[in-house]
Design an enzyme around this catalytic site. Structure first.
Site, PDB file in Angstrom:
ATOM      1  N   TYR A  38       0.717  -1.110  -0.271  1.00 17.16           N
ATOM      2  CA  TYR A  38      -0.128  -0.105  -0.286  1.00 17.16           C
ATOM      3  C   TYR A  38       0.661   1.255   0.099  1.00 17.16           C
ATOM      4  O   TYR A  38       1.882   1.400   0.577  1.00 17.16           O
ATOM      5  CB  TYR A  38      -1.322   0.123   1.174  1.00 17.16           C
ATOM      6  CG  TYR A  38      -1.947  -0.409   1.523  1.00 17.16           C
ATOM      7  CD1 TYR A  38      -3.365   0.641  -0.211  1.00 17.16           C
ATOM      8  CD2 TYR A  38      -3.008  -0.961   1.977  1.00 17.16           C
ATOM      9  CE1 TYR A  38      -4.380   0.545  -0.316  1.00 17.16           C
ATOM     10  CE2 TYR A  38      -4.417  -1.529   1.597  1.00 17.16           C
ATOM     11  CZ  TYR A  38      -5.176  -0.703   0.981  1.00 17.16           C
ATOM     12  OH  TYR A  38      -6.313  -0.719  -0.339  1.00 17.16           O
ATOM     13  N   GLU A  79      -0.592   4.693  -0.734  1.00 13.67           N
ATOM     14  CA  GLU A  79      -1.778   6.070  -0.863  1.00 13.67           C
ATOM     15  C   GLU A  79      -0.557   7.281  -0.525  1.00 13.67           C
ATOM     16  O   GLU A  79       0.179   7.437   0.718  1.00 13.67           O
ATOM     17  CB  GLU A  79      -2.418   6.155   0.222  1.00 13.67           C
ATOM     18  CG  GLU A  79      -3.660   5.132  -0.421  1.00 13.67           C
ATOM     19  CD  GLU A  79      -3.890   4.671   0.473  1.00 13.67           C
ATOM     20  OE1 GLU A  79      -2.594   3.441   1.634  1.00 13.67           O
ATOM     21  OE2 GLU A  79      -4.827   3.654   1.011  1.00 13.67           O
ATOM     22  N   ASP A 131      -6.558  12.993 -25.352  1.00 11.75           N
ATOM     23  CA  ASP A 131      -6.586  12.188 -24.430  1.00 11.75           C
ATOM     24  C   ASP A 131      -5.677  11.164 -26.329  1.00 11.75           C
ATOM     25  O   ASP A 131      -6.348  10.874 -26.680  1.00 11.75           O
ATOM     26  CB  ASP A 131      -8.029  10.946 -24.553  1.00 11.75           C
ATOM     27  CG  ASP A 131      -8.418   9.982 -24.702  1.00 11.75           C
ATOM     28  OD1 ASP A 131      -6.648   9.029 -24.084  1.00 11.75           O
ATOM     29  OD2 ASP A 131      -8.847   9.137 -24.093  1.00 11.75           O
ATOM     30  N   THR A 142      -3.455   5.801 -21.784  1.00 10.66           N
ATOM     31  CA  THR A 142      -3.445   4.493 -21.060  1.00 10.66           C
ATOM     32  C   THR A 142      -1.557   4.194 -21.771  1.00 10.66           C
ATOM     33  O   THR A 142      -1.540   4.434 -22.609  1.00 10.66           O
ATOM     34  CB  THR A 142      -3.962   3.666 -21.680  1.00 10.66           C
ATOM     35  OG1 THR A 142      -4.063   3.719 -23.327  1.00 10.66           O
ATOM     36  CG2 THR A 142      -5.816   3.911 -21.517  1.00 10.66           C
ATOM     37  N   LYS A 187      -1.468   0.499 -25.210  1.00 13.08           N
ATOM     38  CA  LYS A 187      -2.147   0.231 -26.317  1.00 13.08           C
ATOM     39  C   LYS A 187      -0.537   0.638 -27.475  1.00 13.08           C
ATOM     40  O   LYS A 187       0.055  -0.429 -27.020  1.00 13.08           O
ATOM     41  CB  LYS A 187      -2.919   1.147 -26.928  1.00 13.08           C
ATOM     42  CG  LYS A 187      -4.319   1.173 -26.127  1.00 13.08           C
ATOM     43  CD  LYS A 187      -5.096   2.048 -26.392  1.00 13.08           C
ATOM     44  CE  LYS A 187      -6.725   2.001 -25.633  1.00 13.08           C
ATOM     45  NZ  LYS A 187      -6.646   2.836 -24.409  1.00 13.08           N
ATOM     46  N   ARG A 206      -1.717  -3.264 -18.428  1.00 13.26           N
ATOM     47  CA  ARG A 206      -2.974  -1.944 -18.715  1.00 13.26           C
ATOM     48  C   ARG A 206      -2.765  -1.042 -17.591  1.00 13.26           C
ATOM     49  O   ARG A 206      -2.442  -1.581 -16.293  1.00 13.26           O
ATOM     50  CB  ARG A 206      -3.906  -2.370 -17.876  1.00 13.26           C
ATOM     51  CG  ARG A 206      -4.032  -4.673 -18.992  1.00 13.26           C
ATOM     52  CD  ARG A 206      -5.656  -4.531 -18.903  1.00 13.26           C
ATOM     53  NE  ARG A 206      -6.670  -3.645 -19.889  1.00 13.26           N
ATOM     54  CZ  ARG A 206      -6.472  -4.524 -21.001  1.00 13.26           C
ATOM     55  NH1 ARG A 206      -5.554  -4.801 -21.476  1.00 13.26           N
ATOM     56  NH2 ARG A 206      -7.533  -3.081 -21.799  1.00 13.26           N
TER      57      ARG A 206
HETATM   58  N1  DSN Z   1     -11.137   0.041 -24.740  1.00 17.59           N
HETATM   59  C1  DSN Z   1     -10.802   0.669 -26.038  1.00 17.59           C
HETATM   60  C2  DSN Z   1     -10.303   0.849 -27.772  1.00 17.59           C
HETATM   61  O1  DSN Z   1     -10.712  -0.600 -27.376  1.00 17.59           O
HETATM   62  O2  DSN Z   1     -10.345   1.946 -27.895  1.00 17.59           O
HETATM   63  C3  DSN Z   1     -11.064   2.047 -25.241  1.00 17.59           C
HETATM   64  O3  DSN Z   1     -10.870   2.425 -24.419  1.00 17.59           O
END
Ligand code: DSN
Length: 416
Positions: A53, A55, A199, A225, A228, A234
Site C-alpha cells: 500500500y 497512498e 486523450d 493508457t 495500447k 494495463r
Molecule cells: N477500449 C478501448 C479501445 O478499444 O479503443 C478504448 O478505451
C-alpha cells in the site's frame, strides 16, 4: 522462465491461463487497442509490489515501508516525463477512464460544459457519452467528422465551441484513423478560453517515437493508457502543465483512487524504459507500414475504408457497401482465428451492438515480428473470411491456416 508454475496446484486456474496463452499464440490479434508486452513487463507486473500500500506520492506517503515504492514511482515519473517532454506526470491512474475522470475533476465542476468527439465519429465513452460518468456529470456537447472527407470538421468544432463556450475541449479518440491537428484545437480552445485536454491513448506509442505530432506542447492536460501502442501494462498516465500538478495529483488520490497499484507502476517503468530505447522507433515505424499495407490490400479488394485510409496504427472498414454488419464480420473473423471488434462508423444508423464498421489495428501483430509480406498473408485471411461470413466450414479452415501461420511468430516461448 515458467511464470505460472505455482498456479499448477490450482488446476482450474492453470488450465484457463494455459488456454488464454494458447489463444493469444494461435490467433491473429488485431484489436487496435491491444498489444503484447515483453516478458520483463509481465514480470514487473506480477512482482511483490502487488503487496504494498502506498497512498500518497513519493516522500509524502500515508504508510510506512514505502522507500522502494518511492523509488519505483520516481523512476516511472522521470521516464514518462523524458519520453513525452512533459512538465508533470501522474503515473497512478489505474486505467484510461480513471485518468480522464481525475483530469476532468482537476479543472471542472459537475455541471460544467465540455466538448468532445462524438462516439460514433471516433470519440471515446469518457469524452461525454451518456452511458459514461462524463455524460452524467457534465453538460456534454459534441463535434464530429465532415460527411465528405470523414476528417475532423474543425469549422464545426469552432462553431460548437463558440456557441456552447465549453470549459474544456477534448481531442483524441478510439477509432479515428487520421492525424489530429492539435494546433487547431489549441486556437479554438484559446478563442473560447477553454482548457484543452488530449486523450492520446491510442497513438501514445507513435507520439513517443516521434511519428505522430505530440499533443504535449499544445494541451494543458494529456491523458493516455499505457497498454495500447505504448506497449505497457494495463493502466493510465496524466501529463499536465506545472500549474495544474497539485490539482491533478489531488484528484487522482484521494479524489478518484485509493492506493496506487505499485506492481503496475513498476511495469509502467519497465515499459517506459523500453519505449526510450532506439528500437522502439523501429517498432512503431513498422506498425505504421503494416497498417498502410493492410489498408492498401483491403482497398484493392474493394472494401471501403473510413476516410479512405490511415495515418496511424488503426483503420476502420465501413461494411455497408459490402452488405454485412460489423457484428457479422467480428463473429466470422473470430471463427477464422482473427480477433477484431465491430465499431460504429461516422453517421452510424445501426445499434452499437450491431454497428456498420470493423476496426483493425497492427500494433500486436507487429510486436510478434510481422512485416509487410506477412500482412499480405493476413490480409488474404481477412478478405476471404469477410467474403464468406456464412460459410462456417470455410471459416474454420481459414482458422487452421491462421494457426499454422502464427507458429512462425513465437509468442512468450518460455512461458508455461
Ligand atoms: N477500449 C478501448 C479501445 O478499444 O479503443 C478504448 O478505451
Amino acid at each position: 522462465m515458467h511464470l505460472n508454475k505455482s498456479l499448477a496446484s490450482d488446476a482450474q486456474l492453470y488450465e484457463i491461463l494455459r488456454r488464454e496463452l494458447g489463444r493469444q499464440r494461435n490467433k491473429l490479434e488485431m484489436i487496435a487497442s491491444e498489444n503484447f508486452v515483453s516478458e520483463a513487463i509481465l514480470e514487473a507486473g506480477a512482482s511483490v509490489f502487488t503487496n504494498k500500500y502506498a497512498e500518497g506520492y513519493p516522500d509524502r506517503r500515508y504508510y510506512g515501508g514505502c522507500e522502494y515504492a518511492d523509488e519505483i514511482e520516481a523512476i516511472t515519473q522521470a521516464r514518462a516525463k523524458k519520453l513525452f517532454g512533459a512538465e508533470h506526470v501522474n503515473v497512478q491512474p489505474h486505467c484510461g477512464s480513471s485518468a480522464n475522470m481525475a483530469a476532468y475533476f482537476s479543472v471542472l465542476n459537475p455541471g460544467d460544459a465540455i466538448l468532445g468527439m462524438d462516439l460514433a465519429h471516433g470519440g471515446h465513452l469518457t469524452h461525454g457519452a451518456s452511458a459514461s460518468f462524463s455524460g452524467k456529470l457534465f453538460k456534454c456537447h459534441f463535434y464530429g467528422v465532415a460527411k465528405d472527407t470523414e476528417l475532423i470538421d474543425y469549422n464545426q468544432v469552432a462553431q460548437v465551441a463558440e456557441a456552447v463556450k465549453p470549459k474544456l475541449i477534448v481531442a483524441g479518440g478510439s477509432s479515428y484513423p487520421r492525424i489530429i491537428d492539435f494546433q487547431k484545437f489549441r486556437q479554438i480552445a484559446d478563442r473560447c478560453k477553454a482548457v484543452l485536454m488530449v486523450d492520446m491513448a491510442h497513438f501514445a506509442g507513435l507520439v513517443a517515437a516521434g511519428l505522430y505530432p505530440s499533443p504535449v506542447p499544445a494541451a494543458e492536460i494529456v491523458t493516455t493508457t499505457t497498454h495500447k501502442t505504448l506497449r505497457g501494462p494495463r493502466g493510465g498516465l496524466i501529463f499536465c502543465r506545472k500549474y495544474l500538478a497539485k490539482s491533478v495529483d489531488d484528484q487522482v488520490f484521494p479524489g478518484v483512487q485509493g492506493g496506487p497499484l505499485m506492481h503496475i507502476i513498476a511495469a509502467k517503468a519497465a515499459a517506459l524504459g523500453e519505449a526510450l530505447e532506439a528500437d522502439f522507433i523501429d517498432y512503431q515505424r513498422q506498425v505504421l507500414k503494416n497498417a498502410k499495407r493492410l489498408a492498401t490490400n483491403l482497398t484493392d479488394a474493394g472494401f471501403r475504408l473510413v476516410s479512405g485510409g490511415t495515418d496511424t496504427h488503426l483503420l476502420l472498414i465501413d461494411l455497408k457497401p459490402s452488405g454485412i454488419t460489423g457484428h457479422t464480420a467480428q463473429v466470422a473473423l473470430d471463427k477464422a482465428g482473427i480477433t477484431a471488434n465491430k465499431n460504429t462508423v461516422p453517421f452510424e444508423k445501426e445499434r452499437y451492438s450491431v454497428a456498420s464498421g470493423l476496426r483493425l489495428g497492427t500494433p500486436a501483430l507487429t510486436s510478434r515480428g510481422m512485416l509487410e509480406p506477412d500482412i499480405d498473408q493476413v490480409s488474404e485471411f481477412i478478405i476471404e473470411a469477410l467474403r464468406n461470413t456464412e460459410d462456417d466450414a470455410r471459416l474454420r479452415k481459414i482458422g487452421l491456416r491462421v494457426e499454422e501461420f502464427t507458429k512462425k511468430f513465437p509468442l512468450y516461448a518460455d512461458l508455461l
